[in-house]
Design a protein around this motif. Structure first.
Motif, PDB file in Angstrom:
ATOM      1  N   GLY A 198      49.418  46.209  55.693  1.00 40.41           N
ATOM      2  CA  GLY A 198      50.193  45.319  55.959  1.00 40.41           C
ATOM      3  C   GLY A 198      51.730  45.713  56.576  1.00 40.41           C
ATOM      4  N   ALA A 199      52.065  46.848  56.332  1.00 41.72           N
ATOM      5  CA  ALA A 199      53.218  47.235  57.079  1.00 41.72           C
ATOM      6  C   ALA A 199      52.980  47.692  58.466  1.00 41.72           C
TER       7      ALA A 199
ATOM      8  N   ALA B 146      47.852  38.617  45.515  1.00 39.35           N
ATOM      9  CA  ALA B 146      48.531  38.946  44.085  1.00 39.35           C
ATOM     10  C   ALA B 146      49.406  40.203  44.419  1.00 39.35           C
ATOM     11  N   GLN B 147      48.614  41.181  45.179  1.00 39.85           N
ATOM     12  CA  GLN B 147      49.460  42.175  45.261  1.00 39.85           C
ATOM     13  C   GLN B 147      50.854  41.946  46.020  1.00 39.85           C
ATOM     14  N   VAL B 148      50.673  41.063  47.097  1.00 37.59           N
ATOM     15  CA  VAL B 148      52.262  40.664  47.818  1.00 37.59           C
ATOM     16  C   VAL B 148      53.125  40.026  46.892  1.00 37.59           C
TER      17      VAL B 148
ATOM     18  N   CYS C 118      43.081  39.462  54.262  1.00 37.02           N
ATOM     19  CA  CYS C 118      42.531  39.828  55.441  1.00 37.02           C
ATOM     20  C   CYS C 118      40.706  39.878  55.045  1.00 37.02           C
ATOM     21  N   ARG C 119      40.153  40.112  56.195  1.00 35.65           N
ATOM     22  CA  ARG C 119      38.571  39.946  56.219  1.00 35.65           C
ATOM     23  C   ARG C 119      38.283  40.953  55.133  1.00 35.65           C
TER      24      ARG C 119
ATOM     25  N   HIS D 276      49.256  42.151  52.545  1.00 37.05           N
ATOM     26  CA  HIS D 276      48.804  43.247  51.708  1.00 37.05           C
ATOM     27  C   HIS D 276      48.228  44.425  52.256  1.00 37.05           C
ATOM     28  N   GLY D 277      48.155  45.424  51.206  1.00 30.95           N
ATOM     29  CA  GLY D 277      47.736  46.509  51.703  1.00 30.95           C
ATOM     30  C   GLY D 277      46.077  46.701  51.740  1.00 30.95           C
ATOM     31  N   LEU D 278      45.453  47.757  52.111  1.00 32.28           N
ATOM     32  CA  LEU D 278      43.986  47.821  52.382  1.00 32.28           C
ATOM     33  C   LEU D 278      43.452  47.667  51.025  1.00 32.28           C
ATOM     34  N   GLY D 279      42.629  46.848  51.129  1.00 32.60           N
ATOM     35  CA  GLY D 279      41.968  46.382  49.675  1.00 32.60           C
ATOM     36  C   GLY D 279      42.738  45.428  48.568  1.00 32.60           C
ATOM     37  N   GLY D 280      43.924  45.260  48.951  1.00 34.91           N
ATOM     38  CA  GLY D 280      44.704  44.413  48.476  1.00 34.91           C
ATOM     39  C   GLY D 280      44.425  42.771  48.492  1.00 34.91           C
TER      40      GLY D 280
END
Length: 277
Positions: A100-101, A38-40, A57-58, A31-35
């Motif tokens: 995530g990228a 569910a975003q994935v 992520c943490r 996922h992205g920052l703050g994701g």
């Protein structure tokens, strides 16, 4: 998102790991920052031929922050690789959205023996640390860490950054405003500040040496994930495919559908009939 997540302990941080446990092609997708997971799920094609593993992520999703500092893309990439090891995934496709990228690019460059292919969706980083497009995250993090949340939110609402994003990138603005409402806003501000000032730790030369199938997906009306960044990565990684999709700010449903279709087509084209799990 499939079955309930498992819990992986890293240092003293409890991280949620989602593993669809399906089929033959393993894809580690972040996922992205703050994701979160569910975003994935919004962005990744739901196909029985793919086994998708995602780590929240943490301090993101329902994962704990732990006490280890500083937060970094390298730290998150190490966590993801540990989850892949625990799941018995020797080789896998690495991918992700935004942060995530960056994690996926780092895994591909640092662990070429493990990564079969690369999927970079709306990348926010190319090769530099602390790119200018990530400055709004630093601004939001600084406000949250200095001021009571209500004052921080109001200060950002009246800022030049907010005014610019309201006109040029309303979807990005909605995400930035959402950070003030997070239950863990204070600790997540630490994450935002550290990650926005970080980078994948991958040089242009290292990206140019990648010899795996790659897909880069970008879109417009997005100041955090510039289309130019996606284009730069696609031009640097040898033989990378590039897909420009409908901006999220223009049509969310179409945006996600086009991303899922691009990923599905890429994986099917390069990995169909291969058993790598």
């Amino acid at each position: 998102m499939g079955a309930a997540p498992s819990i992986m302990l890293r240092d003293d941080a409890e991280l949620r790991v989602f593993d669809t446990g399906q089929a033959r092609l393993p894809v580690v997708f972040q996922h992205g920052l703050g994701g979160d997971a569910a975003q994935v799920a919004q962005n990744f094609p739901d196909q029985p031929s793919y086994r998708r593993l995602t780590v929240e992520c943490r301090a993101q999703g329902a994962s704990g922050a732990g006490s280890r500092r500083p937060f970094s893309i390298a730290m998150f990439a190490d966590d993801v690789l540990a989850a892949a090891d625990a799941a018995g995934l020797d080789r896998f496709v690495a991918g992700g959205i935004s942060m995530g990228a960056a994690i996926a690019l780092r895994l591909a460059a640092r662990h070429p023996d493990r990564v079969l292919g690369l999927v970079l969706v709306r990348p926010a980083w190319a090769f530099d640390t602390a790119p200018q497009n990530m400055r709004p995250y630093v601004e939001v993090a600084d406000l949250i860490r200095r001021l009571p949340l209500a004052e921080a939110r109001d200060a950002f609402a009246s800022s030049a950054t907010s005014a610019r994003f309201r006109t040029e990138a309303p979807d990005n603005l909605a995400s930035l405003r959402g950070f003030f409402a997070r239950e863990n806003a204070t600790v997540f501000a630490e994450v935002m500040q550290a990650i926005a000032n970080d980078g994948p730790g991958v040089t242009r030369a290292a990206a140019a040496r990648l010899s795996i199938p790659a897909l880069v997906v970008g879109s417009g009306i997005d100041l955090v994930h510039p289309l130019a960044t996606a284009s730069e990565l696609a031009e640097t990684i040898p033989n990378a495919a590039f897909a420009e999709v409908t901006p999220k700010a223009a049509d969310k449903d179409r945006h996600f559908a086009e991303i899922r279709a691009a990923i599905n087509g890429f994986l099917d084209r390069h990995f169909n009939n291969q058993d790598r799990s």
